[in-house]
Design a protein around this motif. Structure first.
Motif, PDB file in Angstrom:
ATOM      1  N   LEU A 155     -43.262 -46.706  -2.113  1.00  0.00           N
ATOM      2  CA  LEU A 155     -44.094 -46.641  -3.312  1.00  0.00           C
ATOM      3  C   LEU A 155     -43.525 -47.505  -4.433  1.00  0.00           C
ATOM      4  O   LEU A 155     -42.301 -47.644  -4.584  1.00  0.00           O
ATOM      5  CB  LEU A 155     -44.243 -45.202  -3.776  1.00  0.00           C
ATOM      6  CG  LEU A 155     -45.229 -44.357  -2.956  1.00  0.00           C
ATOM      7  CD1 LEU A 155     -45.023 -42.871  -3.225  1.00  0.00           C
ATOM      8  CD2 LEU A 155     -46.662 -44.761  -3.253  1.00  0.00           C
ATOM      9  N   ARG A 163     -58.507 -45.703  -5.926  1.00  0.00           N
ATOM     10  CA  ARG A 163     -57.602 -45.293  -7.003  1.00  0.00           C
ATOM     11  C   ARG A 163     -58.021 -45.851  -8.342  1.00  0.00           C
ATOM     12  O   ARG A 163     -58.694 -46.872  -8.424  1.00  0.00           O
ATOM     13  CB  ARG A 163     -56.167 -45.692  -6.673  1.00  0.00           C
ATOM     14  CG  ARG A 163     -55.881 -47.187  -6.598  1.00  0.00           C
ATOM     15  CD  ARG A 163     -54.456 -47.405  -6.104  1.00  0.00           C
ATOM     16  NE  ARG A 163     -54.119 -48.822  -6.016  1.00  0.00           N
ATOM     17  CZ  ARG A 163     -52.977 -49.285  -5.514  1.00  0.00           C
ATOM     18  NH1 ARG A 163     -52.049 -48.429  -5.036  1.00  0.00           N
ATOM     19  NH2 ARG A 163     -52.738 -50.576  -5.457  1.00  0.00           N
ATOM     20  N   TYR A 167     -55.833 -40.859  -7.311  1.00  0.00           N
ATOM     21  CA  TYR A 167     -56.364 -41.249  -6.010  1.00  0.00           C
ATOM     22  C   TYR A 167     -57.539 -40.347  -5.650  1.00  0.00           C
ATOM     23  O   TYR A 167     -57.422 -39.119  -5.683  1.00  0.00           O
ATOM     24  CB  TYR A 167     -55.273 -41.165  -4.944  1.00  0.00           C
ATOM     25  CG  TYR A 167     -54.306 -42.316  -5.009  1.00  0.00           C
ATOM     26  CD1 TYR A 167     -53.397 -42.416  -6.057  1.00  0.00           C
ATOM     27  CD2 TYR A 167     -54.322 -43.319  -4.057  1.00  0.00           C
ATOM     28  CE1 TYR A 167     -52.519 -43.490  -6.143  1.00  0.00           C
ATOM     29  CE2 TYR A 167     -53.448 -44.391  -4.126  1.00  0.00           C
ATOM     30  CZ  TYR A 167     -52.553 -44.472  -5.177  1.00  0.00           C
ATOM     31  OH  TYR A 167     -51.689 -45.550  -5.263  1.00  0.00           O
ATOM     32  N   VAL A 214     -58.434 -48.476  -1.347  1.00  0.00           N
ATOM     33  CA  VAL A 214     -57.046 -48.710  -0.958  1.00  0.00           C
ATOM     34  C   VAL A 214     -56.948 -48.748   0.566  1.00  0.00           C
ATOM     35  O   VAL A 214     -56.288 -49.610   1.145  1.00  0.00           O
ATOM     36  CB  VAL A 214     -56.159 -47.589  -1.531  1.00  0.00           C
ATOM     37  CG1 VAL A 214     -54.758 -47.661  -0.957  1.00  0.00           C
ATOM     38  CG2 VAL A 214     -56.152 -47.635  -3.054  1.00  0.00           C
ATOM     39  N   ASP A 247     -48.366 -48.393  -8.019  1.00  0.00           N
ATOM     40  CA  ASP A 247     -49.206 -47.487  -7.242  1.00  0.00           C
ATOM     41  C   ASP A 247     -49.626 -46.263  -8.050  1.00  0.00           C
ATOM     42  O   ASP A 247     -50.437 -45.466  -7.587  1.00  0.00           O
ATOM     43  CB  ASP A 247     -48.482 -47.021  -5.978  1.00  0.00           C
ATOM     44  CG  ASP A 247     -48.223 -48.150  -4.996  1.00  0.00           C
ATOM     45  OD1 ASP A 247     -47.115 -48.174  -4.404  1.00  0.00           O
ATOM     46  OD2 ASP A 247     -49.111 -49.001  -4.810  1.00  0.00           O
ATOM     47  N   SER A 250     -52.753 -55.026  -1.155  1.00  0.00           N
ATOM     48  CA  SER A 250     -51.705 -54.472  -2.012  1.00  0.00           C
ATOM     49  C   SER A 250     -50.927 -53.338  -1.349  1.00  0.00           C
ATOM     50  O   SER A 250     -49.815 -53.011  -1.788  1.00  0.00           O
ATOM     51  CB  SER A 250     -52.310 -53.982  -3.326  1.00  0.00           C
ATOM     52  OG  SER A 250     -53.292 -52.994  -3.087  1.00  0.00           O
ATOM     53  N   VAL A 251     -51.496 -52.731  -0.302  1.00  0.00           N
ATOM     54  CA  VAL A 251     -50.826 -51.594   0.335  1.00  0.00           C
ATOM     55  C   VAL A 251     -50.538 -51.839   1.813  1.00  0.00           C
ATOM     56  O   VAL A 251     -49.913 -50.990   2.460  1.00  0.00           O
ATOM     57  CB  VAL A 251     -51.648 -50.300   0.178  1.00  0.00           C
ATOM     58  CG1 VAL A 251     -51.954 -50.034  -1.283  1.00  0.00           C
ATOM     59  CG2 VAL A 251     -52.927 -50.337   1.007  1.00  0.00           C
ATOM     60  N   MET A 264     -48.162 -42.647   2.178  1.00  0.00           N
ATOM     61  CA  MET A 264     -47.795 -43.724   1.258  1.00  0.00           C
ATOM     62  C   MET A 264     -46.280 -43.881   1.252  1.00  0.00           C
ATOM     63  O   MET A 264     -45.568 -42.963   0.828  1.00  0.00           O
ATOM     64  CB  MET A 264     -48.319 -43.416  -0.145  1.00  0.00           C
ATOM     65  CG  MET A 264     -49.810 -43.163  -0.196  1.00  0.00           C
ATOM     66  SD  MET A 264     -50.452 -42.994  -1.878  1.00  0.00           S
ATOM     67  CE  MET A 264     -49.614 -41.514  -2.390  1.00  0.00           C
ATOM     68  N   PHE A 318     -48.862 -48.289   3.439  1.00  0.00           N
ATOM     69  CA  PHE A 318     -49.680 -47.091   3.545  1.00  0.00           C
ATOM     70  C   PHE A 318     -50.268 -46.992   4.952  1.00  0.00           C
ATOM     71  O   PHE A 318     -50.562 -48.013   5.586  1.00  0.00           O
ATOM     72  CB  PHE A 318     -50.829 -47.124   2.539  1.00  0.00           C
ATOM     73  CG  PHE A 318     -50.427 -46.986   1.100  1.00  0.00           C
ATOM     74  CD1 PHE A 318     -49.095 -47.027   0.699  1.00  0.00           C
ATOM     75  CD2 PHE A 318     -51.396 -46.793   0.126  1.00  0.00           C
ATOM     76  CE1 PHE A 318     -48.733 -46.900  -0.630  1.00  0.00           C
ATOM     77  CE2 PHE A 318     -51.064 -46.662  -1.214  1.00  0.00           C
ATOM     78  CZ  PHE A 318     -49.732 -46.723  -1.590  1.00  0.00           C
TER      79      PHE A 318
END
Length: 126
Positions: free
Chosen positions: A88, A38, A96, A50, A92, A65-66, A85, A70
């Motif tokens: 959110l 991203r 992407y 990601v 974010d 971070s995800v 995802m 995700f």
């Protein structure tokens, strides 16, 4: 040269969900990983993905971070990789990109071959 086509971006509220799709064409043995990267507004595209999935064994990777929010998956019959995802956050918000990588890791290694889609915008409002 593989071709990747992303879809599914859009606008979501904080806490909401979106699902991205990546249709992959021409994936040959040169590639080992398909992943999502991203680029946030005003920033460069992140070198670390990601989330990525191994072409050979389906192993998955998530950036911290995800992680827990995700989920990456694939439909081998349709040659599509998905990124679900959830939960959110405004941070974010980004374009992407789906990429097929010669790398085994979830990194945009500029020394290795890769193919990229044109990107899909994800915007999360607070």
């Amino acid at each position: 040269q593989a071709q990747l086509v992303e879809s599914g971006g859009g606008l979501a509220h904080s806490g909401g969900s979106l699902r991205l799709s990546c249709a992959a064409y021409g994936i040959n043995s040169d590639y080992h990983t398909i992943g999502w990267f991203r680029q946030a507004p005003g920033k460069e595209r992140e070198r670390e993905g990601v989330s990525c999935i191994s072409i050979s064994n389906g192993g998955t990777y998530y950036a911290d971070s995800v992680k827990g929010r995700f989920i990456i998956s694939r439909d081998n019959a349709k040659n599509v990789v998905y990124l679900q995802m959830n939960s959110l956050k405004p941070e974010d918000t980004a374009v992407y990109y789906c990429a097929a990588l010669a790398a085994f890791s979830c990194d945009d290694d500029r020394n290795l071959h890769s193919s990229w889609g044109s990107g899909t915008q994800v915007t999360v409002s607070s």
